[in-house]
Design an enzyme around this catalytic site. Structure first.
Site, PDB file in Angstrom:
ATOM      1  N   GLU A  15       0.815  -1.217   0.000  1.00  0.00           N
ATOM      2  CA  GLU A  15       0.000   0.000   0.000  1.00  0.00           C
ATOM      3  C   GLU A  15       0.853   1.275   0.000  1.00  0.00           C
ATOM      4  O   GLU A  15       0.351   2.351   0.293  1.00  0.00           O
ATOM      5  CB  GLU A  15      -0.934   0.006   1.209  1.00  0.00           C
ATOM      6  CG  GLU A  15      -1.982  -1.093   1.173  1.00  0.00           C
ATOM      7  CD  GLU A  15      -3.030  -0.910   2.239  1.00  0.00           C
ATOM      8  OE1 GLU A  15      -3.916  -0.051   2.068  1.00  0.00           O
ATOM      9  OE2 GLU A  15      -2.962  -1.610   3.258  1.00  0.00           O
ATOM     10  N   SER A 153      -6.186  -2.250   0.841  1.00  0.00           N
ATOM     11  CA  SER A 153      -6.451  -1.723  -0.504  1.00  0.00           C
ATOM     12  C   SER A 153      -6.927  -2.811  -1.456  1.00  0.00           C
ATOM     13  O   SER A 153      -6.715  -2.730  -2.670  1.00  0.00           O
ATOM     14  CB  SER A 153      -5.212  -1.028  -1.070  1.00  0.00           C
ATOM     15  OG  SER A 153      -4.942   0.166  -0.389  1.00  0.00           O
ATOM     16  N   TYR A 223      -9.185   2.344  -7.033  1.00  0.00           N
ATOM     17  CA  TYR A 223      -8.332   3.473  -7.381  1.00  0.00           C
ATOM     18  C   TYR A 223      -8.349   3.832  -8.862  1.00  0.00           C
ATOM     19  O   TYR A 223      -7.688   4.781  -9.280  1.00  0.00           O
ATOM     20  CB  TYR A 223      -6.888   3.187  -6.935  1.00  0.00           C
ATOM     21  CG  TYR A 223      -6.792   2.972  -5.451  1.00  0.00           C
ATOM     22  CD1 TYR A 223      -6.995   4.024  -4.563  1.00  0.00           C
ATOM     23  CD2 TYR A 223      -6.552   1.701  -4.928  1.00  0.00           C
ATOM     24  CE1 TYR A 223      -6.950   3.825  -3.191  1.00  0.00           C
ATOM     25  CE2 TYR A 223      -6.497   1.502  -3.557  1.00  0.00           C
ATOM     26  CZ  TYR A 223      -6.696   2.564  -2.697  1.00  0.00           C
ATOM     27  OH  TYR A 223      -6.657   2.365  -1.340  1.00  0.00           O
ATOM     28  N   ARG A 261     -12.525   3.335   9.357  1.00  0.00           N
ATOM     29  CA  ARG A 261     -13.582   3.072   8.383  1.00  0.00           C
ATOM     30  C   ARG A 261     -13.990   1.613   8.528  1.00  0.00           C
ATOM     31  O   ARG A 261     -13.144   0.720   8.431  1.00  0.00           O
ATOM     32  CB  ARG A 261     -13.091   3.347   6.956  1.00  0.00           C
ATOM     33  CG  ARG A 261     -14.234   3.489   5.951  1.00  0.00           C
ATOM     34  CD  ARG A 261     -13.735   3.514   4.514  1.00  0.00           C
ATOM     35  NE  ARG A 261     -13.320   2.195   4.089  1.00  0.00           N
ATOM     36  CZ  ARG A 261     -12.131   1.910   3.552  1.00  0.00           C
ATOM     37  NH1 ARG A 261     -11.205   2.836   3.403  1.00  0.00           N
ATOM     38  NH2 ARG A 261     -11.847   0.679   3.182  1.00  0.00           N
ATOM     39  N   ASP A 263     -16.274  -1.385   7.127  1.00  0.00           N
ATOM     40  CA  ASP A 263     -16.905  -1.763   5.866  1.00  0.00           C
ATOM     41  C   ASP A 263     -17.872  -2.927   6.075  1.00  0.00           C
ATOM     42  O   ASP A 263     -17.516  -3.933   6.706  1.00  0.00           O
ATOM     43  CB  ASP A 263     -15.841  -2.168   4.835  1.00  0.00           C
ATOM     44  CG  ASP A 263     -14.826  -1.059   4.569  1.00  0.00           C
ATOM     45  OD1 ASP A 263     -15.105   0.098   4.931  1.00  0.00           O
ATOM     46  OD2 ASP A 263     -13.763  -1.361   3.986  1.00  0.00           O
ATOM     47  N   GLU A 275     -14.608  -5.616   6.975  1.00  0.00           N
ATOM     48  CA  GLU A 275     -13.317  -5.373   7.618  1.00  0.00           C
ATOM     49  C   GLU A 275     -13.304  -4.008   8.275  1.00  0.00           C
ATOM     50  O   GLU A 275     -14.204  -3.192   8.071  1.00  0.00           O
ATOM     51  CB  GLU A 275     -12.172  -5.480   6.603  1.00  0.00           C
ATOM     52  CG  GLU A 275     -12.235  -4.469   5.472  1.00  0.00           C
ATOM     53  CD  GLU A 275     -11.065  -4.628   4.506  1.00  0.00           C
ATOM     54  OE1 GLU A 275     -10.314  -3.656   4.360  1.00  0.00           O
ATOM     55  OE2 GLU A 275     -10.901  -5.709   3.916  1.00  0.00           O
ATOM     56  N   ASN A 277     -10.696  -0.669   8.962  1.00  0.00           N
ATOM     57  CA  ASN A 277      -9.454   0.022   8.596  1.00  0.00           C
ATOM     58  C   ASN A 277      -9.175   1.091   9.635  1.00  0.00           C
ATOM     59  O   ASN A 277      -9.902   2.089   9.727  1.00  0.00           O
ATOM     60  CB  ASN A 277      -9.587   0.671   7.217  1.00  0.00           C
ATOM     61  CG  ASN A 277      -9.793  -0.338   6.112  1.00  0.00           C
ATOM     62  OD1 ASN A 277      -8.846  -0.814   5.517  1.00  0.00           O
ATOM     63  ND2 ASN A 277     -11.050  -0.689   5.859  1.00  0.00           N
ATOM     64  N   GLY A 281      -7.718   5.366   3.830  1.00  0.00           N
ATOM     65  CA  GLY A 281      -7.224   6.378   2.905  1.00  0.00           C
ATOM     66  C   GLY A 281      -7.565   7.766   3.412  1.00  0.00           C
ATOM     67  O   GLY A 281      -8.690   8.021   3.832  1.00  0.00           O
TER      68      GLY A 281
END
Length: 312
Positions: A15, A153, A223, A261, A263, A275, A277, A281
């Site tokens: 990442e 990612s 991305y 974050r 998810d 998951e 994070n 980002g």
């Protein structure tokens, strides 16, 4: 007097590029009237570099960090988000932004995250932990998602719909980790929820974000600009409350700090955790900052809140 903030980006993992972009964005957006930003970069080779990208080694980086008031680690993935940089800061007695050693390590380990979530009543996808020693016994019986246990990612993640695709998917995941998850495919909407622990200790949850994409939300979709992010997600009151409760529940159970974050797949039976994070980002256009922007919190204000909430 301005607060001196070390912003660390890069990292010795897959990442790296995403983290470099996040760190550059954070450094540029911290208010120069309030903050004196000191950028540091960890190369793909693990070498520490200064503002001019000159190699300074860990000892040189430690000297720089000792001259700062706060450390803002923006390194996604292993050897960063997994608690490694939090441990460095704690050993050095430096205040830092984000989750501590234990929540960073737990959240980075998707298998451990599942166990914690299940223990507090949050649904996760049925799945199995697979190692190289047990992979040869695995047989495809239905659609699954194969992913490394500790990568981010969406790197190394594959959807497997036919038996002959299982072996290549396992190989791709094992290229990034020696432990992988094989999870049942979950039918549901992909919805992300951001959680912020404010400087005063309270939790703030902005409107959720829905990801609409054709197929799996992999690295290219994430991305490459092909995903459709819908903020706020179109949710009824029941689903919105269930997602918020599940997000804050796992945030607290893991012991997270700063911003995370979380998810989910939103199914007919309710939220299913995908998951967590702990260092998502962090460019202005990344998912988490966009959710806070939808709640009226500007990107510089979000960063300011994170720095003010730094802990030892």
């Amino acid at each position: 007097m301005r607060t001196r903030v070390a912003v660390i980006g890069g990292g010795e993992n897959c990442e790296h590029d995403v983290s470099v972009a996040s760190a550059a964005s954070v450094a540029a957006a911290l208010d120069p009237a309030t903050y004196d930003v000191v950028p540091l970069t960890i190369g793909r080779d693990g070498a520490w570099r200064d503002r001019g990208l000159r190699p300074i080694g860990l000892s040189g980086a430690a000297q720089v960090l000792r001259g700062c008031d706060v450390v803002f680690p923006v390194v996604h993935g292993p050897r960063g988000e997994d608690g490694a940089l939090a441990a460095l800061c704690e050993l050095a007695g430096l205040p830092y932004v984000g989750s501590g050693v234990r929540p960073g390590a737990l959240a980075m380990d998707k298998w451990a995250t599942k166990l914690v979530a299940q223990a507090v009543g949050i649904a996760t996808a049925p799945g199995a932990l697979v190692t190289r020693a047990t992979a040869s016994h695995l047989r495809w019986t239905h659609p699954v998602v194969v992913k490394p246990v500790a990568a981010g990612s969406s790197q190394g993640v594959s959807r497997v719909d036919v038996p002959e695709a299982l072996a290549p998917a396992l190989d791709a995941a094992f290229a990034l980790d020696d432990r992988i998850l094989v999870e049942d495919l979950v039918a549901g909407r992909e919805v992300d929820v951001a959680v912020l622990r404010r400087a005063d200790g309270t939790l703030f949850v902005p409107p959720a974000l829905e990801i609409v994409t054709d197929g799996i939300f992999d690295y290219d979709a994430k991305y490459g600009g092909n995903a459709d992010f819908r903020i706020p997600a179109a949710l009824d009151e029941t689903d919105a409350k269930a997602l918020q409760n599940a997000a804050t529940g796992v945030f607290e159970a893991l012991g997270c700090a700063g911003v995370a974050r979380v998810d989910f797949f939103l199914t007919e039976a309710g939220p299913v955790l995908n998951e967590v994070n702990t260092m998502p980002g962090m460019t202005e256009h990344s998912q988490a900052p966009r959710m806070f922007a939808a709640a009226g919190m500007t990107y510089p204000d979000l960063l300011d809140e994170l720095v003010r909430g730094a802990h030892r």
